[in-house]
Enzyme design. Structure first.
Site, short mmCIF file in Angstrom:
data_model
loop_
_atom_site.label_atom_id
_atom_site.label_comp_id
_atom_site.label_asym_id
_atom_site.label_seq_id
_atom_site.Cartn_x
_atom_site.Cartn_y
_atom_site.Cartn_z
N HIS A 138 -85.50 69.93 8.93
CA HIS A 138 -85.34 71.08 9.86
C HIS A 138 -86.74 71.71 9.62
CE1 HIS A 138 -84.30 73.97 12.18
NE2 HIS A 138 -82.92 73.81 12.36
N LYS A 545 -81.99 72.42 26.62
CA LYS A 545 -83.39 73.02 26.96
C LYS A 545 -83.72 72.46 28.39
CE LYS A 545 -87.34 71.52 25.04
NZ LYS A 545 -88.34 71.10 26.06
#
Length: 878
Positions: A138, A545
Site C-alpha cells: 500500500h 476515479k
C-alpha cells in the site's frame, strides 16, 4: 454512551496519560500543558464554541519552529494509541455486544440448518470454499514496521492486564513495560527516511503471516471444526483450506519500474525461505511432542521397526528443512549453494506425505487426541500456505504486452502490431498460439522495456506452478489483451497453464467486460486452455476515479451479473477477483457486507479479494483479529453461496440506472469539465507534498506530466482525505439521490435501502464518509492555501456535500449520521479532537512551505508527521 464504551475509554485514557508523562519527561510541563490546552479547545470547538476555535488557532499559528515536530508527534502518536485501544477492544474480554457481534459462522450454521438446505450440501459448500485473500503493498501505509511491532506489543500488554489472576507485582511489571514501550515509540522517528523497496514491502507481508496468520489459520480451523461438529457431528477434513493467501508484493509491476524479474525472483525465494523456516520451527517442537512408540504397520515398515518411529521420520524432515533454509539463504545472499539438492524440500508432497503417514499411524493406534494437536495444525498450514507461503500474482499493463509484440512484428518485417485492428490482432495471435514454430528469434535484441516484460515471462516459466497465482492484465479491454499474454508465456516456455486474468477498470471497460469474455469463450483454443475455469478481475479504484462511486458501483454490479451469465452459457466456472482498496472511494468497507451485496450467483463458493496495506494490519495484524476476519470472510462467502440475496426488482434496477447516469454526470461536471478543478485540487490538498513522502515503492503518477487521469487512485483519495473533504468518496452520489427525491422517489429509495443488500451497503458507506467529512476544515484549507479566484469552486463542493448529507438523512430517516451504527460513530467522535489540531497545523505548514523558497527541516518533518497523523486518525489513507 460513555458507559457503553467504558473499557475502551479507560484504555485510551491510560495510554494517553502515559504518553503525556513521556512528553513531560522529555520536554517540560509547559509544553505538555499547551498540548492539553489545545486538545481541550479542540473538544470545545467541536461542540460549536467559536471562541475556543479562535483561541486554538491563535495557539497553533504561534507555535515556534522548534515546537512543531513535538506537537505533531504528540497528536499523531495519541491517534495511533487510540487506534490500538480500539483494535484491542474488538477482541477484548470487556468488549460490549454492540461491538463484538456473535460469531458469524456460528450464526450462519444455525440459519442454514434451520432453512431447507440439507446438511450434506452445507458441508460440501464449506469443504470446497475457495477464498483467496491477495495481500498488496500500500503506497500510503504510513506506519513504519518498527512502530507496528511496538504497537502489537502494546496490545499484548493490554490483554495481559485484563487477566484477573495477575498479582499487584505482575500488574506493576506490565505497566512498567507499557511505559517503556510508549517511550520507545516517542523516541522513534515515525517517518521513513527513504521509500521502501518492493522487497521491503514483500518482507512486510511475510511478517504479517509470521506474527499472526501462521497461528490464526490453525486456530480458526479448530474453532470452525468445533462449530461444525457441534451442529452436525461431523469432523472437517485434515486438508481443509477455506481461505488461502496470495500476494502482489514483488509481483505487481504495473507502473512500478522497480519491480523487475530479478526482484520477483528474490521475493519468490523469500516466500519459500520464510515457509521453510516456520515449518522447521514447528517440526523441532513436534520432535519433542511425538515421543510415543506405538505405531501402525505402515509406519513400522517405513522405519524398519524403529523404537521411536515418529521421531525418526521427523528428524529426517527436520534435516531436509534445515537444508532447504540453508539453500535459500545462500541464494538470497547471492552464493552458489553447496548443498545436495536431493536433500531439500522441492514439492509440497515432500513435507506433507511423511506427516500424513504419522497422522494415520496415530489415529490407527488410538491416539487421535495427539494427532489432533500440533501435527494437525502443521497439516492445515501446509493446506493453506503450501511450501511457497504466498502464491505470487504477476500484474502488468496491457499496453506493455502489446509493445512487445509490436516491436517483434516490426523486427520481423510484418508491420506494426499496434496499428492493426482487433480482428487482425486476434487472427495473428491465434495463428501463433496454435502453430509450432517459435516466434521470437534467438538473435533478437529488444529494447529495455520490452526485454523486461520478456524476462518476467521467462522467469514464470522456471517456477513451480504453485509458487504463482494469476497473471493480471491491468487496463484490459479486449480479447487480444488476454491472447497477447498467453502468446508471450508460450514463447518463453511456460510449462503450465497459468491463469491469465483481465482486469476491467474504467467505466467503459466494465460495461464491455461481458462482450470481451463472450468473444474469448467463442475461441475453441482458448476454451481448451482454460479447462472450464475463468478468473476475471473487477477494478474498483480506477472506475470510481473515472466515474464517481455511485456510477462505478452500479457498473461493477452490472458487469458481474453479465459475466456470470456469459460464463454460465459457456459452461465455464467463473471466479471474480475484487480489486478493492481500504477506502470507500476505492471499493473499501466492511468485507462481510461487501460480499453479501454482490449480485446473486456471482460468488458461488469462490472469490478473490485484494487486502491492502493498512487494512491488512487492521484485519490480520493480531492472531485473534485474524481469526475474526477469517470467520467473517468464510461466513459471508458461504451465505452468499447458500442463501444468496434476492434478484433486484425491475423498478430498483431502473432507479439505480438513473442514479448512476445522474451521478456520473454530476461527478464529471466537476472533475472533467470544471476548468479550475485541477488547480483547486492541487492548491487545497497536500497532493504535491504527498509525492515527497517516502511511502511506497511505486511512483504516485503513471505519467509525470499528466493531470487527474494520470494520478493513481490512491494518492487521489489520500489527498482529499487529508483536507477532510473526502470528495472522491461522495461526489455525484448525493446529487443523484437528491434528484431522485425531487422526482418523488424517496419511498422507492427507502424500499431499496431496506430490502436490497447492494443498495443498503452503498448508502451505509456513503453515510460513513459523510460523517468523516469536515466542510469547515476543508474551508480553512481553502482560506489558507487557495487563490481567491478559485474559492467559488470550494463553495460549490461544500454545497454539494450538504445536499448529499440531507438526502442520506432523509433516506435513512435519521436525525444524525451513523445513528444506527453507534460503534462507528463513537470511533469517529473519539478521534476528532486529536485530528482537528493536526489539520489546522497542516494547513498552516503547507502555506509556509509554499511561500518559502526552502522550508526548514523542522517545518518539512512536522508537515510529514501531520500527514501521518491525519491518516492514522481517519483510519484509512488511500
Amino acid at each position: 454512551m460513555a458507559d457503553m464504551y467504558a473499557s475502551l475509554r479507560s484504555n485510551v485514557g491510560t495510554l494517553g496519560q502515559i504518553l503525556g508523562e513521556t512528553i513531560r519527561t522529555n520536554l517540560d510541563d509547559a509544553f505538555l500543558e499547551k498540548i492539553e490546552q489545545i486538545r481541550q479547545l479542540a473538544k470545545s470547538s467541536r461542540q460549536g464554541d467559536e471562541a475556543a476555535r479562535d483561541e486554538m488557532l491563535k495557539l497553533l499559528t504561534a507555535l515556534p519552529d522548534n515546537e512543531l515536530v513535538p506537537f505533531a508527534k504528540a497528536f499523531n502518536q495519541f491517534l495511533n494509541l487510540a487506534n490500538i485501544a480500539e483494535q484491542f477492544h474488538t477482541i477484548s474480554r470487556n468488549c460490549d455486544e454492540l461491538v463484538c457481534v456473535p460469531d458469524p459462522v456460528e450464526q450462519l450454521l444455525g440459519r442454514v440448518l434451520s432453512s431447507n438446505i440439507d446438511q450434506e450440501k452445507m458441508l460440501d459448500c464449506l469443504e470446497n470454499l475457495d477464498i483467496d485473500l491477495v495481500l498488496t503493498a500500500h503506497p500510503t501505509e504510513i506506519s513504519r514496521r518498527t512502530l507496528i511491532q511496538k504497537y502489537a506489543s502494546v496490545i499484548d500488554i493490554l490483554a495481559a492486564l485484563e487477566n484477573p489472576q495477575l498479582t499487584e507485582r505482575e500488574k506493576k511489571q506490565q505497566h512498567l513495560r507499557l511505559r517503556q514501550l510508549i517511550a520507545q515509540i516517542w523516541h522513534t522517528n515515525e517517518i521513513r527516511n527513504e521509500r521502501p523497496t518492493p522487497v521491503d514491502e514483500a518482507r512486510w507481508g511475510l511478517s504479517t503471516i509470521e506474527v499472526s496468520l501462521w497461528q490464526a489459520i490453525p486456530d480458526f480451523l479448530r474453532q470452525l471444526n468445533e462449530q461444525v461438529e457441534e451442529r452436525t457431528g461431523k469432523q472437517l477434513p485434515t486438508d481443509i483450506a477455506p481461505v488461502r493467501f496470495s500476494s502482489w508484493m514483488g509481483g505487481d509491476r504495473d507502473g512500478n519500474p522497480f519491480v523487475t524479474a530479478k526482484v520477483t525472483q528474490e521475493v519468490l525465494d523469500r516466500n519459500r525461505h520464510t515457509a521453510a523456516r516456520l515449518y522447521l520451527k514447528d517440526i523441532v517442537v513436534l520432535v519433542n511432542d511425538l515421543s510415543v512408540e506405538e505405531a501402525n504397520a505402515e509406519l513400522l515398515e517405513y522405519t524398519n521397526n524403529s523404537l521411536e518411529p515418529y521421531r525418526d521420520v521427523l528428524k529426517d524432515l527436520r534435516q531436509k528443512l534445515r537444508n532447504t533454509v540453508d539453500y535459500l539463504n545462500a541464494r538470497l545472499e547471492g552464493h552458489s549453494p553447496e548443498i545436495d539438492l536431493s536433500s531439500i524440500i522441492w514439492h509440497e508432497s515432500d513435507l506433507k506425505e511423511p506427516l500424513l503417514m504419522l497422522y494415520r499411524s496415530l489415529t490407527d493406534s488410538g491416539m487421535s487426541l495427539i494427532a489432533h494437536g500440533l501435527l494437525l495444525d502443521i497439516l492445515r498450514r501446509i493446506a493453506c500456505f503450501g511450501i511457497h507461503m504466498l502464491r505470487l500474482d504477476i500484474r502488468q499493463d496491457a499496453e506493455r504486452h502489446s509493445d512487445v509484440i509490436a516491436e517483434l512484428t516490426r523486427y520481423l518485417g510484418m508491420g506494426d502490431y499496434n496499428h492493426w485492428d482487433e480482428s487482425e490482432k486476434q487472427a495473428f495471435l491465434l495463428r501463433e498460439l496454435t502453430g509450432k514454430r517459435p516466434l521470437i528469434p534467438s538473435n533478437w535484441q529488444p529494447s529495455d522495456d520490452v526485454a523486461e516484460v520478456v524476462s518476467t515471462c521467462r522467469l514464470i516459466a522456471t517456477q513451480p506452478a504453485r509458487a504463482l497465482g494469476s497473471y493480471v492484465i491491468s487496463m484490459a479491454s479486449k480479447p487480444s489483451d488476454v491472447l497477447t499474454v498467453l502468446l508471450l508465456l508460450k514463447e518463453t516456455g511456460c510449462p503450465h497453464p497459468m491463469r491469465v486474468v483481465p482486469l476491467f477498470e474504467t467505466l467503459d471497460d466494465l460495461n464491455n467486460a461481458s462482450s470481451c469474455m463472450t468473444a474469448l469463450f467463442a475461441i475453441d483454443w482458448y476454451r481448451g486452455y482454460t479447462k472450464g475455469h475463468q478468473e476475471v478481475m473487477i477494478g474498483y479504484s480506477d472506475s470510481a476515479k473515472d466515474a464517481g462511486v455511485m456510477a462505478a458501483a452500479w457498473a461493477q454490479y452490472h458487469a458481474q451479473e453479465e459475466l456470470v451469465e456469459v460464463s454460465r452459457q459457456a459452461e465455464v466456472k467463473l471466479t471474480l477477483f475484487h480489486g478493492r482498496g481500504g477506502t470507500i472511494g476505492r471499493g473499501g468497507g466492511p468485507a462481510h457486507e461487501a460480499i453479501l451485496s454482490q449480485p446473486p450467483g456471482s460468488v458461488d463458493g469462490r472469490i478473490r479479494v485484494t487486502e491492502q496495506g493498512e487494512m491488512i494490519r487492521f484485519k490480520f495484524g493480531l492472531p485473534k483479529l485474524a481469526v475474526q476476519s477469517l470467520a467473517l470472510y468464510t461466513s459471508a462467502v458461504m451465505e452468499a453461496t447458500l442463501l444468496p440475496p434476492p434478484e433486484p426488482k425491475p423498478e430498483w434496477r431502473a432507479c439505480m440506472q438513473k442514479l448512476a447516469e445522474e451521478s456520473v454526470d454530476a461527478y464529471r461536471s466537476i472533475v472533467r469539465d470544471e476548468p479550475d478543478f485541477v488547480a483547486y485540487f492541487r492548491a487545497a490538498t497536500p497532493e504535491v507534498e504527498l509525492g515527497k513522502l517516502p511511502l511506497g515503492s511505486r511512483p504516485a503518477k503513471r505519467r509525470v506530466d499528466g493531470g487527474i487521469e494520470s494520478l493513481r487512485a490512491i494518492p487521489w483519495i489520500f489527498a482529499w482525505s487529508q483536507n477532510r473533504l473526502m470528495l472522491p468518496a461522495w461526489l455525484g452520489a448525493g446529487e443523484a439521490l437528491q434528484a431522485a427525491s425531487d422526482r418523488g422517489e424517496m419511498a422507492l429509495l427507502q424500499e431499496m435501502e431496506q430490502d436490497w443488500p447492494f443498495f443498503k451497503t452503498r448508502i451505509s458507506m456513503l453515510e460513513m464518509v459523510y460523517a468523516k467529512a469536515e466542510p469547515n476544515l476543508a474551508k480553512y484549507y481553502e482560506t489558507c492555501l487557495v487563490p481567491e479566484n478559485l474559492h467559488h469552486l470550494g463553495e460549490a463542493l461544500r454545497t454539494r456535500l450538504a445536499t448529499g448529507i440531507k438526502a442520506v438523512l432523509e433516506l435513512t430517516q435519521s436525525n444524525a449520521l451513523m445513528e444506527h451504527t453507534p460503534w462507528n460513530r463513537e470511533s469517529v467522535t473519539l478521534r476528532n479532537p486529536y485530528i482537528d489540531p493536526l489539520n489546522f497545523v497542516q494547513a498552516e505548514l503547507l502555506a509556509r512551505t509554499r511561500k518559502e523558497e526552502e522550508a526548514s527541516t523542522n517545518v518539512e518533518l512536522a508537515l510529514m508527521i501531520t500527514i501521518a497523523g491525519v491518516a492514522a486518525g481517519m483510519r484509512n489513507t488511500g
